[in-house]
Design a protein around this motif. Structure first.
Motif, PDB file in Angstrom:
ATOM      1  N   LEU A 170     -21.835 -53.065 -16.510  1.00  0.00           N
ATOM      2  CA  LEU A 170     -21.929 -53.470 -15.019  1.00  0.00           C
ATOM      3  C   LEU A 170     -22.305 -52.316 -14.116  1.00  0.00           C
ATOM      4  O   LEU A 170     -21.943 -51.087 -14.432  1.00  0.00           O
ATOM      5  CB  LEU A 170     -20.486 -53.752 -14.523  1.00  0.00           C
ATOM      6  CG  LEU A 170     -19.884 -55.205 -15.279  1.00  0.00           C
ATOM      7  CD1 LEU A 170     -18.664 -55.361 -14.443  1.00  0.00           C
ATOM      8  CD2 LEU A 170     -20.696 -56.481 -14.857  1.00  0.00           C
ATOM      9  N   ASN A 198     -10.869 -46.827 -14.777  1.00  0.00           N
ATOM     10  CA  ASN A 198     -10.717 -48.172 -13.986  1.00  0.00           C
ATOM     11  C   ASN A 198     -10.257 -47.831 -12.504  1.00  0.00           C
ATOM     12  O   ASN A 198     -10.600 -48.622 -11.347  1.00  0.00           O
ATOM     13  CB  ASN A 198      -9.775 -49.146 -14.459  1.00  0.00           C
ATOM     14  CG  ASN A 198     -10.026 -50.696 -13.841  1.00  0.00           C
ATOM     15  OD1 ASN A 198     -11.099 -51.091 -13.867  1.00  0.00           O
ATOM     16  ND2 ASN A 198      -8.907 -51.098 -13.575  1.00  0.00           N
ATOM     17  N   LEU A 241     -13.349 -52.158 -11.718  1.00  0.00           N
ATOM     18  CA  LEU A 241     -14.080 -53.409 -12.391  1.00  0.00           C
ATOM     19  C   LEU A 241     -13.213 -54.188 -13.423  1.00  0.00           C
ATOM     20  O   LEU A 241     -13.624 -55.295 -13.703  1.00  0.00           O
ATOM     21  CB  LEU A 241     -15.094 -52.763 -13.443  1.00  0.00           C
ATOM     22  CG  LEU A 241     -16.234 -52.085 -12.553  1.00  0.00           C
ATOM     23  CD1 LEU A 241     -17.371 -51.422 -13.504  1.00  0.00           C
ATOM     24  CD2 LEU A 241     -16.839 -52.810 -11.464  1.00  0.00           C
ATOM     25  N   LEU A 242     -12.139 -53.688 -13.675  1.00  0.00           N
ATOM     26  CA  LEU A 242     -11.186 -54.665 -14.417  1.00  0.00           C
ATOM     27  C   LEU A 242      -9.767 -54.901 -13.543  1.00  0.00           C
ATOM     28  O   LEU A 242      -9.337 -53.920 -12.679  1.00  0.00           O
ATOM     29  CB  LEU A 242     -10.575 -53.969 -15.706  1.00  0.00           C
ATOM     30  CG  LEU A 242     -11.252 -53.907 -16.822  1.00  0.00           C
ATOM     31  CD1 LEU A 242     -11.144 -52.808 -17.817  1.00  0.00           C
ATOM     32  CD2 LEU A 242     -11.790 -55.034 -17.367  1.00  0.00           C
ATOM     33  N   THR A 281     -17.376 -54.615 -19.204  1.00  0.00           N
ATOM     34  CA  THR A 281     -17.559 -53.681 -18.054  1.00  0.00           C
ATOM     35  C   THR A 281     -18.360 -52.843 -18.142  1.00  0.00           C
ATOM     36  O   THR A 281     -19.070 -52.530 -17.020  1.00  0.00           O
ATOM     37  CB  THR A 281     -16.153 -53.107 -17.454  1.00  0.00           C
ATOM     38  OG1 THR A 281     -15.856 -52.123 -18.783  1.00  0.00           O
ATOM     39  CG2 THR A 281     -15.030 -54.085 -17.262  1.00  0.00           C
ATOM     40  N   ARG A 311     -22.151 -49.583 -11.186  1.00  0.00           N
ATOM     41  CA  ARG A 311     -20.905 -48.815 -10.580  1.00  0.00           C
ATOM     42  C   ARG A 311     -21.703 -47.683  -9.942  1.00  0.00           C
ATOM     43  O   ARG A 311     -22.589 -47.009 -10.441  1.00  0.00           O
ATOM     44  CB  ARG A 311     -19.865 -48.342 -11.507  1.00  0.00           C
ATOM     45  CG  ARG A 311     -20.382 -47.988 -12.882  1.00  0.00           C
ATOM     46  CD  ARG A 311     -19.360 -48.126 -14.074  1.00  0.00           C
ATOM     47  NE  ARG A 311     -19.570 -47.590 -15.012  1.00  0.00           N
ATOM     48  CZ  ARG A 311     -19.970 -48.193 -16.150  1.00  0.00           C
ATOM     49  NH1 ARG A 311     -20.423 -49.463 -15.812  1.00  0.00           N
ATOM     50  NH2 ARG A 311     -20.310 -47.769 -17.240  1.00  0.00           N
TER      51      ARG A 311
END
Length: 253
Positions: free
Chosen positions: A37, A225, A230-231, A34, A39
């Protein structure tokens, strides 16, 4: 008894503490995909918690390398850093209505202290964002004399933050214990005697460093999170429960 080679020592250490190394691995592998990634970090709280999360993730990653080589004092020093980061993440997240205010204060100090190498060649849009936010909120980090406070939380210490979170006992016991190792006191030296020799590579506190480091990591990861999503929440929660309920077998030291 012949001295173990680094490879032999590493293999023995992993076998001796396999369950705690496995817990560390599952946590780290869950999170590492993550980090790169994309964001949205434009909201102040999102940007602040993201900075804190990435630092916690890096520290958590380093625990493996230190513990697998039996460098317990250094692992404990990193664990102290992780505890500090955890206190700050909890303080940032405390009281939803005040999150952005705390984040703005943190970010203003972050920009003030950022070295030239980090500020160089930032895209104009990003640089403008930072400078506008800093100019609008620098009064939050400056005293009446115009000088910056002690840190980004004004004149509050990490212990002050812990107290406000109801975690003063955790600070006094855990932080002090970890500081003894960081400061190289006799109480904090993790060495074992073998006959009349001191063995400087040991497995003392390896389980505790890996498990508590993973607990601290999950604490920050949960808050991070909650912002970015993202998880999947379930695997994160399941592993956090596993870390909290970890059984320290007294037969394994």
């Amino acid at each position: 008894m012949p001295e173990l080679t680094p490879g032999e020592f590493k293999a023995r250490m992993i076998e001796r503490h396999r369950v705690s190394f496995e817990l560390w691995r599952k946590c780290h592998e869950l999170l590492e995909g993550t980090v790169p990634l994309h964001r949205d970090v434009s909201p102040p709280y999102a940007r602040a918690i993201d900075i804190v999360f990435v630092q916690q993730f890096k520290s958590h990653g380093s625990l493996y390398f230190l513990c697998v080589h039996g460098h317990g004092e250094d692992g404990a020093t990193i664990l102290r850093r992780m505890l500090e980061i955890g206190f700050q993440a909890d303080y940032l997240s405390k009281d939803v209505a005040h999150r952005d205010g705390r984040a703005i204060q943190y970010l203003a100090w972050f920009w003030l202290q950022a070295p030239v190498r980090l500020k160089a060649d930032i895209p104009d849009v990003q640089k403008t964002w930072w400078e506008e936010k800093y100019k609008a909120h620098k009064h939050l980090i400056l005293g009446v004399n115009g000088r910056p406070f002690r840190n980004w939380w004004g004149d509050s210490t990490i212990r002050d933050l812990a107290s406000q979170l109801g975690l003063a006992d955790t600070y006094d016991q855990d932080y002090r214990f970890l500081s003894q190792m960081a400061h190289c006191t006799s109480q904090g030296v993790l060495m074992e005697r073998v006959g009349n020799s001191l063995e400087i590579r040991t497995g003392l506190l390896v389980r505790e460093i890996l498990v508590f480091g993973t607990r601290y990591m999950f604490s920050v990861a949960k808050q991070w999170n909650d912002v970015f999503g993202l998880l999947e929440a379930a695997p994160l929660a399941d592993l956090a429960v596993e870390a909290v309920n970890f059984q320290f077998d007294p037969a394994q030291t």
